[in-house]
Design a protein around this motif. Sequence first.
Motif, mmCIF file in Angstrom:
data_model
loop_
_atom_site.group_PDB
_atom_site.id
_atom_site.type_symbol
_atom_site.label_atom_id
_atom_site.label_comp_id
_atom_site.label_asym_id
_atom_site.label_seq_id
_atom_site.Cartn_x
_atom_site.Cartn_y
_atom_site.Cartn_z
ATOM 1 N N ALA A 70 -2.014 4.742 -5.626
ATOM 2 C CA ALA A 70 -1.695 3.924 -4.455
ATOM 3 C C ALA A 70 -2.101 4.636 -3.167
ATOM 4 C CB ALA A 70 -0.203 3.594 -4.445
ATOM 5 N N GLU A 71 -1.882 5.952 -3.104
ATOM 6 C CA GLU A 71 -2.262 6.712 -1.921
ATOM 7 C C GLU A 71 -3.778 6.698 -1.716
ATOM 8 O OE1 GLU A 71 -0.670 10.566 -2.564
ATOM 9 O OE2 GLU A 71 1.420 9.982 -2.137
ATOM 10 N N GLU A 72 -4.511 6.864 -2.796
ATOM 11 C CA GLU A 72 -5.975 6.864 -2.698
ATOM 12 C C GLU A 72 -6.501 5.494 -2.279
ATOM 13 O OE1 GLU A 72 -9.188 6.754 -6.077
ATOM 14 O OE2 GLU A 72 -8.779 8.888 -5.634
ATOM 15 N N LEU A 73 -5.886 4.441 -2.834
ATOM 16 C CA LEU A 73 -6.353 3.084 -2.571
ATOM 17 C C LEU A 73 -5.824 2.526 -1.260
ATOM 18 C CD1 LEU A 73 -5.886 1.732 -6.206
ATOM 19 C CD2 LEU A 73 -8.089 2.121 -5.070
ATOM 20 N N GLY A 74 -4.819 3.164 -0.700
ATOM 21 C CA GLY A 74 -4.257 2.697 0.552
ATOM 22 C C GLY A 74 -3.400 1.450 0.399
ATOM 23 N N VAL A 75 -2.715 1.319 -0.741
ATOM 24 C CA VAL A 75 -1.848 0.169 -0.995
ATOM 25 C C VAL A 75 -0.504 0.696 -1.478
ATOM 26 C CG1 VAL A 75 -3.785 -1.370 -1.530
ATOM 27 C CG2 VAL A 75 -2.675 -0.065 -3.378
ATOM 28 N N SER A 76 0.430 -0.217 -1.710
ATOM 29 C CA SER A 76 1.760 0.183 -2.187
ATOM 30 C C SER A 76 1.731 0.402 -3.694
ATOM 31 C CB SER A 76 2.780 -0.896 -1.841
ATOM 32 O OG SER A 76 2.505 -2.081 -2.571
ATOM 33 N N TYR A 93 -8.069 -0.598 -9.692
ATOM 34 C CA TYR A 93 -6.744 0.015 -9.649
ATOM 35 C C TYR A 93 -6.453 0.750 -10.948
ATOM 36 C CZ TYR A 93 -5.452 -2.486 -5.341
ATOM 37 O OH TYR A 93 -5.386 -2.926 -4.048
ATOM 38 N N THR A 145 1.654 6.372 -8.118
ATOM 39 C CA THR A 145 1.835 6.815 -6.737
ATOM 40 C C THR A 145 0.563 7.419 -6.156
ATOM 41 O OG1 THR A 145 4.182 7.244 -7.153
ATOM 42 C CG2 THR A 145 3.186 8.310 -5.228
ATOM 43 N N LYS A 146 -0.076 8.318 -6.929
ATOM 44 C CA LYS A 146 -1.312 8.948 -6.439
ATOM 45 C C LYS A 146 -2.429 7.917 -6.278
ATOM 46 C CE LYS A 146 -0.461 13.572 -8.305
ATOM 47 N NZ LYS A 146 -0.948 14.615 -9.249
#
Length: 326
Positions: free
Chosen positions: A25-31, A11, A22-23
Amino acid sequence: MRDINLKATEYFEAVARLGTVTKAAEELGVSPSAVSQQIRLLEEQFGVRLFRREKRRLSLTLDGDRLFQTTTQAFSALRNARGAIGRQRDLRSLTVRVSPSFGVRWLGPRIASFAADHPDWAIRVDATPDFSAFETEAIDCDLRYGLGGWAGLAVDCVMHDLVLPLCSPSYLEDLTRKAEGTSGRLAGARLIDSVKALYRWDIWLAAQRIELPELTYPFRFDRSSMSIEMAKRGGGLALDSALLCLDDIRRGDLVPFAPELPVIEFPAYWFVCPRQHLNRRIVKRFAQWVAEEAAAHAEDGRRVLEAAGCRIRHEPGPGLIAALPA
């Protein structure tokens, strides 16, 4: 490595590379909150601040930059490896294991033509004397030198061997000048022993009903290719496969030691694989190609030897070998 929180490190690397939680989290698929929590855990583990929070963007501290330089290289390498594995999986691939001398002297000169006919196949050849453990190794098929009869596998004899004593023309002239008769020349010859061959000198002599006062080996090699090369250079007399050195015989670099004695023909080279592997088109096509090439080569070998004055005697190699004392 057990002390490193790999999830938190992943992370962290994503945030440092992308610049925002935010970016990442989007790549990792989590909040975003899950990413922030992992960053806090990593900072607590290292006991340092990894980011400076400046307005709406994060910037790395000196410690954070040091960690990022290492982790981004590691994760980049992992991503590249994952992509390469995925691409390789999509290719039509074939992995073959082959005995070393057969691989070098027979398969090696031919595999390029097979690859040229199948340019979109990825082909790997593993030359080793060890047979494949198909249940644990990612091997499609073996080209084995042996007696056959491997239980639980599909086994097809693709080529019979043709075995006879061979030497250089100059060495044969030297032997002929020093002694008369086959037994006399054999007694004075430097015998080259291929220690992993199915037909070695003691077996061949018994098959030919020839007795020597003493059987010694000045040279012993665990590869037929080395025995053949030694004989070709005038180093002695090799009892080996004519099919592994057919071009040398055709050129006259090697000659039959005693054409009046029969060449021993016996089943020796086998295509082996688990039966279910033959359901793959690539394996089945390779098996067909090997059988066709081997049949043509064996027929060529018989013609060359017969032109040299040799006659060929077929023998059930396994039966003869089993009948001899250990």
